[in-house]
Design an enzyme around this catalytic site. Sequence first.
Site, mmCIF file in Angstrom:
data_model
loop_
_atom_site.group_PDB
_atom_site.id
_atom_site.type_symbol
_atom_site.label_atom_id
_atom_site.label_comp_id
_atom_site.label_asym_id
_atom_site.label_seq_id
_atom_site.Cartn_x
_atom_site.Cartn_y
_atom_site.Cartn_z
ATOM 1 N N GLN A 127 -32.782 27.336 -44.620
ATOM 2 C CA GLN A 127 -31.489 26.742 -44.993
ATOM 3 C C GLN A 127 -31.520 25.221 -44.955
ATOM 4 O O GLN A 127 -30.654 24.573 -45.554
ATOM 5 C CB GLN A 127 -30.382 27.252 -44.053
ATOM 6 C CG GLN A 127 -30.123 28.746 -44.194
ATOM 7 C CD GLN A 127 -29.079 29.228 -43.227
ATOM 8 O OE1 GLN A 127 -29.403 29.592 -42.101
ATOM 9 N NE2 GLN A 127 -27.825 29.221 -43.633
ATOM 10 N N GLU A 181 -30.542 36.205 -40.408
ATOM 11 C CA GLU A 181 -31.480 35.054 -40.440
ATOM 12 C C GLU A 181 -32.843 35.460 -41.002
ATOM 13 O O GLU A 181 -33.450 34.689 -41.746
ATOM 14 C CB GLU A 181 -31.653 34.476 -39.026
ATOM 15 C CG GLU A 181 -30.385 34.043 -38.325
ATOM 16 C CD GLU A 181 -29.519 33.082 -39.126
ATOM 17 O OE1 GLU A 181 -28.321 32.997 -38.834
ATOM 18 O OE2 GLU A 181 -30.033 32.435 -40.066
ATOM 19 N N LEU A 222 -23.715 29.713 -43.529
ATOM 20 C CA LEU A 222 -23.551 28.262 -43.629
ATOM 21 C C LEU A 222 -23.973 27.741 -44.998
ATOM 22 O O LEU A 222 -23.593 26.647 -45.393
ATOM 23 C CB LEU A 222 -24.345 27.572 -42.517
ATOM 24 C CG LEU A 222 -23.891 27.916 -41.099
ATOM 25 C CD1 LEU A 222 -24.793 27.260 -40.071
ATOM 26 C CD2 LEU A 222 -22.440 27.547 -40.868
HETATM 27 O O1 LIG Z 1 -27.336 31.942 -41.184
HETATM 28 C C1 LIG Z 1 -26.246 31.371 -41.232
HETATM 29 O O2 LIG Z 1 -25.797 30.902 -42.271
HETATM 30 C C2 LIG Z 1 -25.390 31.300 -39.967
HETATM 31 C C3 LIG Z 1 -24.564 32.559 -39.968
HETATM 32 C C4 LIG Z 1 -25.115 33.487 -38.952
HETATM 33 C C5 LIG Z 1 -24.365 34.781 -38.961
HETATM 34 C C6 LIG Z 1 -24.016 35.435 -40.143
HETATM 35 C C7 LIG Z 1 -23.339 36.644 -40.093
HETATM 36 C C8 LIG Z 1 -23.005 37.210 -38.886
HETATM 37 C C9 LIG Z 1 -23.356 36.564 -37.725
HETATM 38 C C10 LIG Z 1 -24.029 35.360 -37.768
HETATM 39 C C11 LIG Z 1 -23.080 32.219 -39.750
HETATM 40 O O3 LIG Z 1 -22.626 31.259 -40.635
HETATM 41 S S1 LIG Z 1 -22.650 31.547 -38.228
HETATM 42 C C12 LIG Z 1 -20.868 31.538 -38.472
HETATM 43 C C13 LIG Z 1 -20.336 32.842 -37.962
HETATM 44 C C14 LIG Z 1 -19.978 32.882 -36.628
HETATM 45 C C15 LIG Z 1 -19.547 34.086 -36.062
HETATM 46 C C16 LIG Z 1 -19.510 35.250 -36.828
HETATM 47 C C17 LIG Z 1 -19.890 35.201 -38.172
HETATM 48 C C18 LIG Z 1 -20.308 33.993 -38.746
HETATM 49 ZN ZN LIG Z 2 -26.811 32.540 -43.594
#
Ligand SMILES: O=C(O)C[C@@H](Cc1ccccc1)[C@H](O)SCc1ccccc1
Ligand SMILES: [Zn+2]
Length: 171
Positions: free
Chosen positions: A49, A133, A91
């Site tokens: 990313q 991820e 993100l």
């Molecule tokens: O990889 C990313 O973009 C960060 C992700 C990580 C994530 C995605 C889906 C579910 C859990 C984590 C998120 O943008 S982090 C923002 C967030 C926070 C809590 C719950 C969901 C997303």
């Molecule tokens: Zn993501």
Amino acid sequence: LLPILNYPDPRLRTIAKPVKEVTAEIKTLIADMIETMYDAQGIGLAASQVDQHIQLIVMDLSEDKNSPRVFINPKVTPLVEDKQAYEEGCLSVPDVYDKVERPNKVRIEALDENGEKIDEEVDGLLAVCIQHEMDHLNGVIFVDYLSRLKQTRARDKVRKVIKIREKQGEQ
Ligand SMILES: O=C(O)C[C@@H](Cc1ccccc1)[C@H](O)SCc1ccccc1
Ligand SMILES: [Zn+2]
């Protein structure tokens, strides 16, 4: 802070390469990624990313954002057949949230920032996040699991959000 690539940037589709050795510059990248993740209110961030195509993930699921975790050359194996839907965000796809189904228990094998082995069975949000991820390291974005219509809407939404951010940046 590191700039985060936005969907549908083709660089997000790059397959990440394994890390051979945890060098000083990789330790610097890890610190920069953790800072960037906190600034962007994320709970996870994959090196893909931030346009660094190596198998490196940082994550912090703690309340007070003070226990970051690092996964190098991670391997994720589903431990159960049953899947669970979770409202995911990304993100790299700002302001887009939608349900994605994933196995709700997985095994994570990786190295930490000191090159020590990690071998854990996880479930819940950690399992969702590590799979989200891992997808990034394989050039997969969560919107790929959604309908064509939702993918088009996501592209339009990101375009709008970026325009607004650029305007705010100019003020
Ligand atoms: O990889 C990313 O973009 C960060 C992700 C990580 C994530 C995605 C889906 C579910 C859990 C984590 C998120 O943008 S982090 C923002 C967030 C926070 C809590 C719950 C969901 C997303
Ligand atoms: Zn993501």
